[in-house]
Design an enzyme around this catalytic site. Sequence first.
Site, short mmCIF file in Angstrom:
data_model
loop_
_atom_site.label_atom_id
_atom_site.label_comp_id
_atom_site.label_asym_id
_atom_site.label_seq_id
_atom_site.Cartn_x
_atom_site.Cartn_y
_atom_site.Cartn_z
N LYS A 217 0.70 -1.62 0.23
CA LYS A 217 -0.04 0.08 0.19
C LYS A 217 0.92 1.05 0.11
O LYS A 217 0.35 2.41 -0.59
CB LYS A 217 -0.87 -0.27 1.11
CG LYS A 217 -1.79 -0.86 1.20
CD LYS A 217 -2.94 -0.81 2.23
CE LYS A 217 -4.63 -1.35 2.05
NZ LYS A 217 -5.24 -1.09 3.21
N LYS B 264 -5.44 -10.44 -6.16
CA LYS B 264 -6.56 -11.28 -5.72
C LYS B 264 -7.67 -10.29 -5.33
O LYS B 264 -7.33 -9.05 -5.77
CB LYS B 264 -6.33 -10.72 -3.44
CG LYS B 264 -6.84 -10.47 -2.56
CD LYS B 264 -6.73 -10.34 -1.26
CE LYS B 264 -6.51 -9.13 -1.08
NZ LYS B 264 -6.08 -8.58 0.28
N LYS C 60 -11.06 -4.81 -2.56
CA LYS C 60 -11.83 -3.58 -2.53
C LYS C 60 -11.13 -2.01 -2.88
O LYS C 60 -11.60 -1.84 -3.86
CB LYS C 60 -13.20 -3.78 -0.96
CG LYS C 60 -12.11 -2.96 0.41
CD LYS C 60 -13.16 -3.35 1.30
CE LYS C 60 -12.14 -4.00 1.98
NZ LYS C 60 -12.56 -4.88 3.34
P1 TYM Z 1 -10.70 -7.25 5.48
O1 TYM Z 1 -11.44 -6.23 5.56
O2 TYM Z 1 -9.44 -6.39 4.37
O3 TYM Z 1 -10.36 -8.17 5.01
C1 TYM Z 1 -12.18 -8.99 5.57
C2 TYM Z 1 -11.39 -10.51 5.35
O4 TYM Z 1 -11.61 -11.16 4.44
C3 TYM Z 1 -10.39 -11.11 3.68
N1 TYM Z 1 -9.89 -11.43 2.30
C4 TYM Z 1 -10.03 -12.32 1.27
N2 TYM Z 1 -10.41 -13.85 1.13
C5 TYM Z 1 -10.43 -14.32 0.22
N3 TYM Z 1 -9.46 -14.22 -1.05
C6 TYM Z 1 -9.67 -13.21 -1.02
N4 TYM Z 1 -9.89 -11.93 -1.90
C7 TYM Z 1 -9.88 -11.85 0.61
N5 TYM Z 1 -10.20 -10.47 0.47
C8 TYM Z 1 -10.42 -10.66 1.68
C9 TYM Z 1 -9.78 -11.27 4.54
O5 TYM Z 1 -8.52 -12.40 4.75
C10 TYM Z 1 -9.90 -11.21 6.28
O6 TYM Z 1 -10.18 -11.68 7.03
N6 TYM Z 1 -6.92 -6.93 9.00
C11 TYM Z 1 -7.74 -7.35 8.14
C12 TYM Z 1 -9.47 -6.77 9.22
C13 TYM Z 1 -9.24 -6.70 11.05
C14 TYM Z 1 -9.13 -8.57 11.44
C15 TYM Z 1 -8.71 -7.82 13.01
C16 TYM Z 1 -9.15 -9.76 11.01
C17 TYM Z 1 -8.59 -5.54 12.08
N7 TYM Z 1 -8.96 -6.58 13.05
C18 TYM Z 1 -8.73 -8.33 13.74
C19 TYM Z 1 -9.27 -10.37 11.84
C20 TYM Z 1 -8.55 -10.33 13.22
C21 TYM Z 1 -8.60 -6.38 7.01
O7 TYM Z 1 -7.82 -6.27 6.05
O8 TYM Z 1 -9.62 -7.36 6.61
#
Ligand code: TYM
Length: 357
Positions: free
Chosen positions: A129, A219, A222
């Site tokens: 990023k 991947k 969003k």
């Molecule tokens: P975020 O909001 O980007 O995504 C939420 C969840 O979706 C999964 N994900 C995917 N899995 C498979 N294929 C894809 N293309 C794909 N895109 C997204 C992500 O792996 C995630 O599980 N950092 C985290 C948010 C977070 C979090 C936490 C997660 C903040 N605190 C504590 C677990 C525990 C994130 O950016 O997710």
Amino acid sequence: MPEAPTPEASDAGTTAAPPRVLSGIQPTADSFHLGNYLGALRQWVAMQDTHEAFYCVVDLHAITVEHDPELLRRRTKVAAAQLFAMGIDPDRSAVFVQSHVPEHAELAWVLSCLTGFGEAGRMTQFKDKSSKQGTSGTSVGLFTYPILQAADILLYTPDPAAGRPLRVPVGEDQRQHLELTRTLAQRFNHRFGETFVLPDAHIPEGAAKITDLQEPGAKMSKSASSPQGILDVLEEPGPMRKKIMRAVTDTGSEVVYDEEKKAGVTNLLRIYSALEGTSIPDLEARYAGSGYGQFKKDLAQVVLDTFTPIRERTLKLLDDEDHLDRLLARGAERASEVAVRTMETVRERVGFVGRGR
Ligand code: TYM
């Protein structure tokens, strides 16, 4: 030296208590997408049957990049509504907004003082990023993002003496952040005494990385995918069908799994298999000789069968915002009970003076 209180002291000895699950999702889009659903959210729903569950809409993480305040407020509600619409049960699981539980930011500070600068700089999501945004466009919050994520997780630690695991259902892209969380938990325990259970990443097989429909090497994301590459949970049926019919497939016409030569078809097969619960060889056999057209048409139906009811329930929940707010207040209350206790222990262990009464 006075005995430090342990988190969950009242649960000590109740080894029959179920394992805990904690996960989070950012409210940074108007809808969750298929990658979120298959990589993480579907597991959230399933795990509440066997775990004490805490699920968090991470609005503090959402401001690590430039944002619009009104849009963030709206998206936070839409995110929560989708979680309930997918089947997360507010009677069993604590669904809450991260900023409602200020201990997240407080523990993040403590953990940031245990994190090496170089260690944080090695996080690949940060490197990706920040390389796109340049140093002046990159906030310090984006740099410390994974430390806040570690705090999100570790606040919900069971008492280490109770033998209860702490599981974190996420997609493959979060593996490195989970590793850092384990490292920080270990470091804290080593310096200040056994406080945190080391969390386990719970990454689904097969659907851990759903890729972009237009760029099957990348991947589904969003922030990075084009609208044509991403399938939103709240998408209308017409555009949803069109996107799937127009998904990039590969040369030839055989529906076969081949990660290298047929990345597009392979991604669609993974999605189909995960949603319908049919094995990939069975799908290959079903579509042998029938070409991509029929395969995509059927896949679109399978996606719509999953998402249409979720979309309808989400819209209904958003019609009664007071009710939604009450559900989130209840979730925050349950989350706070645990978070406050963990933070008391952390403050004591780190050496902060108690406030007195
Ligand atoms: P975020 O909001 O980007 O995504 C939420 C969840 O979706 C999964 N994900 C995917 N899995 C498979 N294929 C894809 N293309 C794909 N895109 C997204 C992500 O792996 C995630 O599980 N950092 C985290 C948010 C977070 C979090 C936490 C997660 C903040 N605190 C504590 C677990 C525990 C994130 O950016 O997710």
